[in-house]
Design a protein around this motif. Structure first.
Motif, PDB file in Angstrom:
ATOM      1  N   LEU A  65       0.960  -1.127   0.000  1.00  0.00           N
ATOM      2  CA  LEU A  65       0.271   0.019  -0.072  1.00  0.00           C
ATOM      3  C   LEU A  65       0.821   1.259   0.035  1.00  0.00           C
ATOM      4  O   LEU A  65       0.456   2.250  -0.468  1.00  0.00           O
ATOM      5  CB  LEU A  65      -1.011  -0.094   0.998  1.00  0.00           C
ATOM      6  CG  LEU A  65      -1.962  -0.983   1.120  1.00  0.00           C
ATOM      7  CD1 LEU A  65      -2.944  -1.099   2.243  1.00  0.00           C
ATOM      8  CD2 LEU A  65      -3.007  -0.851   0.008  1.00  0.00           C
ATOM      9  N   ILE A  66       2.028   1.288   0.501  1.00  0.00           N
ATOM     10  CA  ILE A  66       3.096   2.197   0.547  1.00  0.00           C
ATOM     11  C   ILE A  66       4.419   1.742  -0.223  1.00  0.00           C
ATOM     12  O   ILE A  66       4.917   0.791   0.133  1.00  0.00           O
ATOM     13  CB  ILE A  66       3.267   2.556   1.736  1.00  0.00           C
ATOM     14  CG1 ILE A  66       2.278   3.299   2.642  1.00  0.00           C
ATOM     15  CG2 ILE A  66       4.411   3.607   2.075  1.00  0.00           C
ATOM     16  CD1 ILE A  66       1.749   4.541   2.380  1.00  0.00           C
ATOM     17  N   HIS A  77       5.264   7.113  -0.555  1.00  0.00           N
ATOM     18  CA  HIS A  77       3.950   7.463  -1.191  1.00  0.00           C
ATOM     19  C   HIS A  77       3.009   6.291  -1.201  1.00  0.00           C
ATOM     20  O   HIS A  77       3.242   5.271  -1.279  1.00  0.00           O
ATOM     21  CB  HIS A  77       4.365   7.908  -2.683  1.00  0.00           C
ATOM     22  CG  HIS A  77       5.289   9.124  -2.757  1.00  0.00           C
ATOM     23  ND1 HIS A  77       4.709  10.367  -2.415  1.00  0.00           N
ATOM     24  CD2 HIS A  77       6.441   9.077  -3.116  1.00  0.00           C
ATOM     25  CE1 HIS A  77       5.722  11.177  -2.444  1.00  0.00           C
ATOM     26  NE2 HIS A  77       6.826  10.606  -3.007  1.00  0.00           N
ATOM     27  N   GLY A  78       1.643   6.524  -1.175  1.00  0.00           N
ATOM     28  CA  GLY A  78       0.755   5.791  -1.458  1.00  0.00           C
ATOM     29  C   GLY A  78       0.973   5.017  -2.603  1.00  0.00           C
ATOM     30  O   GLY A  78       1.023   5.542  -3.576  1.00  0.00           O
ATOM     31  N   ILE A  79       0.383   3.816  -2.670  1.00  0.00           N
ATOM     32  CA  ILE A  79       0.333   3.131  -4.076  1.00  0.00           C
ATOM     33  C   ILE A  79      -0.414   3.698  -5.090  1.00  0.00           C
ATOM     34  O   ILE A  79      -0.059   3.534  -6.377  1.00  0.00           O
ATOM     35  CB  ILE A  79       0.090   1.479  -3.744  1.00  0.00           C
ATOM     36  CG1 ILE A  79       0.833   0.820  -4.884  1.00  0.00           C
ATOM     37  CG2 ILE A  79      -1.474   1.181  -3.620  1.00  0.00           C
ATOM     38  CD1 ILE A  79       2.334   0.581  -4.746  1.00  0.00           C
ATOM     39  N   PHE A  80      -1.531   4.220  -4.818  1.00  0.00           N
ATOM     40  CA  PHE A  80      -2.542   4.944  -5.596  1.00  0.00           C
ATOM     41  C   PHE A  80      -1.953   6.243  -6.067  1.00  0.00           C
ATOM     42  O   PHE A  80      -2.527   7.137  -6.980  1.00  0.00           O
ATOM     43  CB  PHE A  80      -3.861   4.950  -4.977  1.00  0.00           C
ATOM     44  CG  PHE A  80      -4.392   3.499  -4.717  1.00  0.00           C
ATOM     45  CD1 PHE A  80      -4.562   2.558  -5.636  1.00  0.00           C
ATOM     46  CD2 PHE A  80      -5.035   3.450  -3.417  1.00  0.00           C
ATOM     47  CE1 PHE A  80      -4.878   1.376  -5.374  1.00  0.00           C
ATOM     48  CE2 PHE A  80      -5.565   2.234  -3.088  1.00  0.00           C
ATOM     49  CZ  PHE A  80      -5.684   1.259  -4.141  1.00  0.00           C
ATOM     50  N   ALA A  81      -0.706   6.592  -5.376  1.00  0.00           N
ATOM     51  CA  ALA A  81      -0.106   8.008  -5.829  1.00  0.00           C
ATOM     52  C   ALA A  81       1.117   7.718  -6.568  1.00  0.00           C
ATOM     53  O   ALA A  81       2.071   8.701  -6.615  1.00  0.00           O
ATOM     54  CB  ALA A  81       0.113   9.002  -4.485  1.00  0.00           C
ATOM     55  N   CYS A  82       1.656   6.617  -6.851  1.00  0.00           N
ATOM     56  CA  CYS A  82       3.021   6.194  -7.576  1.00  0.00           C
ATOM     57  C   CYS A  82       2.410   5.086  -8.517  1.00  0.00           C
ATOM     58  O   CYS A  82       1.482   4.448  -8.488  1.00  0.00           O
ATOM     59  CB  CYS A  82       3.953   6.091  -6.567  1.00  0.00           C
ATOM     60  SG  CYS A  82       3.893   4.227  -5.962  1.00  0.00           S
ATOM     61  N   ARG A  87       1.179  -3.546  -6.433  1.00  0.00           N
ATOM     62  CA  ARG A  87       0.029  -2.878  -6.196  1.00  0.00           C
ATOM     63  C   ARG A  87      -1.035  -4.042  -5.915  1.00  0.00           C
ATOM     64  O   ARG A  87      -0.783  -5.241  -6.003  1.00  0.00           O
ATOM     65  CB  ARG A  87      -0.502  -2.257  -7.775  1.00  0.00           C
ATOM     66  CG  ARG A  87       0.665  -1.748  -8.191  1.00  0.00           C
ATOM     67  CD  ARG A  87       0.011  -0.871  -9.609  1.00  0.00           C
ATOM     68  NE  ARG A  87      -1.000   0.266  -9.422  1.00  0.00           N
ATOM     69  CZ  ARG A  87      -0.395   1.403  -9.099  1.00  0.00           C
ATOM     70  NH1 ARG A  87       0.845   1.961  -8.759  1.00  0.00           N
ATOM     71  NH2 ARG A  87      -1.373   2.420  -8.727  1.00  0.00           N
TER      72      ARG A  87
ATOM     73  N   GLY B  41      -3.081   3.583   0.957  1.00  0.00           N
ATOM     74  CA  GLY B  41      -2.516   3.833  -0.435  1.00  0.00           C
ATOM     75  C   GLY B  41      -2.854   5.182  -1.271  1.00  0.00           C
ATOM     76  O   GLY B  41      -2.528   5.402  -2.314  1.00  0.00           O
ATOM     77  N   ILE B 122      -6.019   2.730  -8.994  1.00  0.00           N
ATOM     78  CA  ILE B 122      -5.844   4.316  -9.357  1.00  0.00           C
ATOM     79  C   ILE B 122      -4.515   4.305  -9.328  1.00  0.00           C
ATOM     80  O   ILE B 122      -3.592   3.922  -8.766  1.00  0.00           O
ATOM     81  CB  ILE B 122      -6.456   4.874  -8.183  1.00  0.00           C
ATOM     82  CG1 ILE B 122      -7.943   4.766  -7.854  1.00  0.00           C
ATOM     83  CG2 ILE B 122      -6.179   6.263  -8.245  1.00  0.00           C
ATOM     84  CD1 ILE B 122      -8.425   5.339  -6.725  1.00  0.00           C
TER      85      ILE B 122
END
Lengths: 166, 166
Positions: A65-66, A77-82, A87, B41, B122
């Protein structure tokens, strides 16, 4: 939800860590082979210069998740922000330049996938739908982008960390 | 390959045929709710103006190889040369503008998904990686694009044919 591969990537990139970080900076050549039962789905694909390739990061090492993306290196960073491949659902997006269609085989440049990566879907890239040049890139600075561009230019040479796409 | 939803779309678009054809032309508001176990995430997502939303077209009617996209209407196109939701693996790509983050809920505009659509992933949209303004659009002409733009502007009003995204 159950998905089946529609094809497979053929690539010189067989070593963990070899792929460039973003397909858009890659000059690496390769092939996307579509399995014969899906061949009909390629009809009229030859007019598009770029394809959106959805793949499965089958060699991801975990479902994090990170992550600390290599291009940042310091901050979490969050996985949804990179774009890291570890994932919850390890689906990758690559943009490849289509150079030739021969039956079930698509010749491409911009390969950023390890050899044998399963392909989930192909969509035509249409700038009117897919290009948002003025989007704001959050924590991804010009410096990060420069570093990715530089590293991706050394495609085929193993990086420090295995990451098919960041 | 087995994938699990990481969240769900909340949308006014609950009628088959309501969604706009391309998220980029949609002004429709909505929410992406991430399930609590994936909330971490979202860290540092707030700096990005646009998100790439991968979803599952759970109300696709079949898994076709050939479709007649509404925007063309006449010619058959291979499923890998168009954006129709009836795909072998019904994975959709939407680009949504992020307007607010409140815990597990992302407020967005550019919603083009039916209410309740499962979210698979995402990713942050980074123009340096994702924007290819000079890509060649194959059979998708300026006329087609104009028609999609116009139809998407009427978002929320049922179209003739059910298609979450074309």
């Amino acid at each position: 939800m159950e998905f089946e591969p529609v094809g497979i990537a053929h690539s010189r990139l067989s070593t963990a860590g070899a792929p460039p970080f973003q397909s858009v900076f890659s000059q690496e050549e390769g092939e996307i082979e579509i399995f014969p039962e899906f061949r009909e789905g390629l009809k009229s694909i030859e007019g598009f210069s770029h394809l959106i390739i959805l793949s499965c990061f089958d060699r991801a090492t975990c479902r994090a998740l990170i992550e600390k993306p290599l291009t940042d290196g310091v901050a979490d960073h969050g996985i949804f922000a990179c774009r890291h491949f570890n994932r919850p659902n390890p689906i990758g997006i690559s943009y490849m330049t289509l150079t030739n269609v021969d039956g079930c085989r698509l010749s491409v440049t911009g390969m950023d996938l390890l050899d044998g990566t399963p392909i989930l879907d192909i969509k035509p890239y249409v700038p009117a739908f897919d290009s948002i040049p003025d989007a704001r890139s959050g924590w991804v600075s010009e410096e990060h982008i420069g570093r990715i561009r530089e590293t991706s230019a050394r495609s085929g040479h193993p990086h420090k960390i295995c990451r098919p796409s960041e």
